[in-house]
Design an enzyme around this catalytic site. Structure first.
Site, PDB file in Angstrom:
ATOM      1  N   ASN A  66       0.849  -1.185   0.000  1.00 33.20           N
ATOM      2  CA  ASN A  66       0.000   0.000   0.000  1.00 33.20           C
ATOM      3  C   ASN A  66       0.897   1.252   0.000  1.00 33.20           C
ATOM      4  O   ASN A  66       1.707   1.430   0.916  1.00 33.20           O
ATOM      5  CB  ASN A  66      -0.891  -0.047   1.256  1.00 33.20           C
TER       6      ASN A  66
ATOM      7  N   THR B  34      -8.041   3.582   8.733  1.00 31.82           N
ATOM      8  CA  THR B  34      -9.261   2.770   8.787  1.00 31.82           C
ATOM      9  C   THR B  34      -9.294   2.056  10.142  1.00 31.82           C
ATOM     10  O   THR B  34      -8.523   1.143  10.390  1.00 31.82           O
ATOM     11  CB  THR B  34      -9.258   1.754   7.630  1.00 31.82           C
TER      12      THR B  34
ATOM     13  N   GLU C 282     -10.930  -9.602   3.709  1.00 34.94           N
ATOM     14  CA  GLU C 282      -9.631  -9.237   4.276  1.00 34.94           C
ATOM     15  C   GLU C 282      -9.858  -9.032   5.769  1.00 34.94           C
ATOM     16  O   GLU C 282     -10.686  -8.211   6.177  1.00 34.94           O
ATOM     17  CB  GLU C 282      -9.091  -7.949   3.633  1.00 34.94           C
TER      18      GLU C 282
HETATM   19  N1  PXP Z   1      -5.699  -3.233   4.407  1.00 32.94           N
HETATM   20  C1  PXP Z   1      -6.687  -2.306   4.475  1.00 32.94           C
HETATM   21  C2  PXP Z   1      -8.071  -2.719   4.056  1.00 32.94           C
HETATM   22  C3  PXP Z   1      -6.432  -0.978   4.876  1.00 32.94           C
HETATM   23  O1  PXP Z   1      -7.434  -0.080   4.945  1.00 32.94           O
HETATM   24  C4  PXP Z   1      -5.103  -0.618   5.180  1.00 32.94           C
HETATM   25  C5  PXP Z   1      -4.783   0.804   5.544  1.00 32.94           C
HETATM   26  O2  PXP Z   1      -4.990   1.623   4.450  1.00 32.94           O
HETATM   27  C6  PXP Z   1      -4.104  -1.605   5.085  1.00 32.94           C
HETATM   28  C7  PXP Z   1      -4.431  -2.904   4.722  1.00 32.94           C
HETATM   29  C8  PXP Z   1      -2.664  -1.300   5.376  1.00 32.94           C
HETATM   30  O3  PXP Z   1      -2.496  -0.932   6.702  1.00 32.94           O
HETATM   31  P1  PXP Z   1      -1.080  -0.413   7.190  1.00 32.94           P
HETATM   32  O4  PXP Z   1      -0.814   0.879   6.497  1.00 32.94           O
HETATM   33  O5  PXP Z   1      -1.262  -0.276   8.669  1.00 32.94           O
HETATM   34  O6  PXP Z   1      -0.071  -1.477   6.824  1.00 32.94           O
END
Ligand code: PXP
Length: 239
Positions: free
Chosen positions: A7, A101, A151
């Protein structure tokens, strides 16, 4: 092989902090892919605090791996997704005041909206996953809503204070993962995963095929570069 979705939202966070054109989340996505990312994940938030509409189109056109768009079920965002057609969409809850989130989607409480969004996204040829807390009620609701992927939100486990609280949360994740797999779901997990906890979580959840990880990888990339940060995380997930 466990898949890693990287991400790159927080590359855009740095860009938006100054309203510049750099750093470019697309350039980060290309580096992440060169480091072995299996997918690029971005969240087009309703407030556009990091990823912007143009990023979605540029990303879709330029990356060689699937694009996973995290998104709310709002009419506007669903329409953008149907137009841009990422390979996958992950439906998440969204509150403007939140830092990130903060919980999973309340599928049971928003059944009609979630079902309608899933139908529109499926019709546009997009795979849909629902980001849910590791809660059996939400897993069942995801099935009722027509989803085939979920997820699991790992945030409560990653943020737990003390080892017994973390173990309790990991156990909750393991039970939800087992139930979801038993119901035929494809499984991803994510949120709050870092270089300290990734290996433990991946070992405890053999049903999970994919992790979406952002903040920790972008933070590590500041010191070792994006390619190396992704390589290191892949090794932790696939020892
Ligand atoms: N999965 C989802 C659905 C998310 O909303 C996020 C945060 O945007 C992530 C994974 C990744 O989270 P992190 O940035 O804490 O690794």
């Amino acid at each position: 092989m466990i898949r890693l979705g990287v991400n790159v939202d927080h590359v855009a966070t740095i860009r938006q902090a100054r309203g510049t054109v750099y750093p470019d989340p697309l350039a980060a996505a290309l580096e992440a892919t060169a480091g072995g990312a299996d997918q690029i994940t971005i969240h087009l938030r309703e407030d556009r605090r990091h990823i912007r509409d143009a990023d979605v189109a540029r990303m879709k056109a330029a990356i060689a791996v699937p694009l996973n768009l995290e998104m709310s079920v709002s009419e506007e965002i669903v329409s953008i997704a149907c137009r841009e057609r990422p390979a996958a969409a992950t439906l998440v809850p969204e509150r403007r005041a939140e830092l990130t989130t903060e919980g999973g989607l309340d599928v049971a409480g928003k059944m009609a909206e979630v079902r309608a969004a899933i139908r529109r996204l499926f019709d546009a040829g997009i795979e849909v996953s629902l980001f849910i807390d590791p809660d059996l009620r939400q897993v069942e609701a995801a099935g009722e809503a027509g989803a085939r992927r979920v997820e699991l939100h790992t945030g409560a486990c990653c943020d737990a204070k003390g080892s017994s609280a973390a173990e309790r949360e990991l156990d909750r994740l393991a039970r939800a993962a087992g139930a979801a797999k038993g119901m035929g779901f494809r499984l991803a997990a994510g949120h709050g995963i870092n270089y300290e906890n990734a290996a433990t979580i991946a070992r405890a959840l053999p049903e999970v095929e994919e992790y979406n990880i952002g903040h920790a990888i972008v933070a590590r990339a500041l010191f070792v570069g994006m390619k190396e940060a992704v390589r290191e995380m892949r090794r932790l997930l696939n020892p």
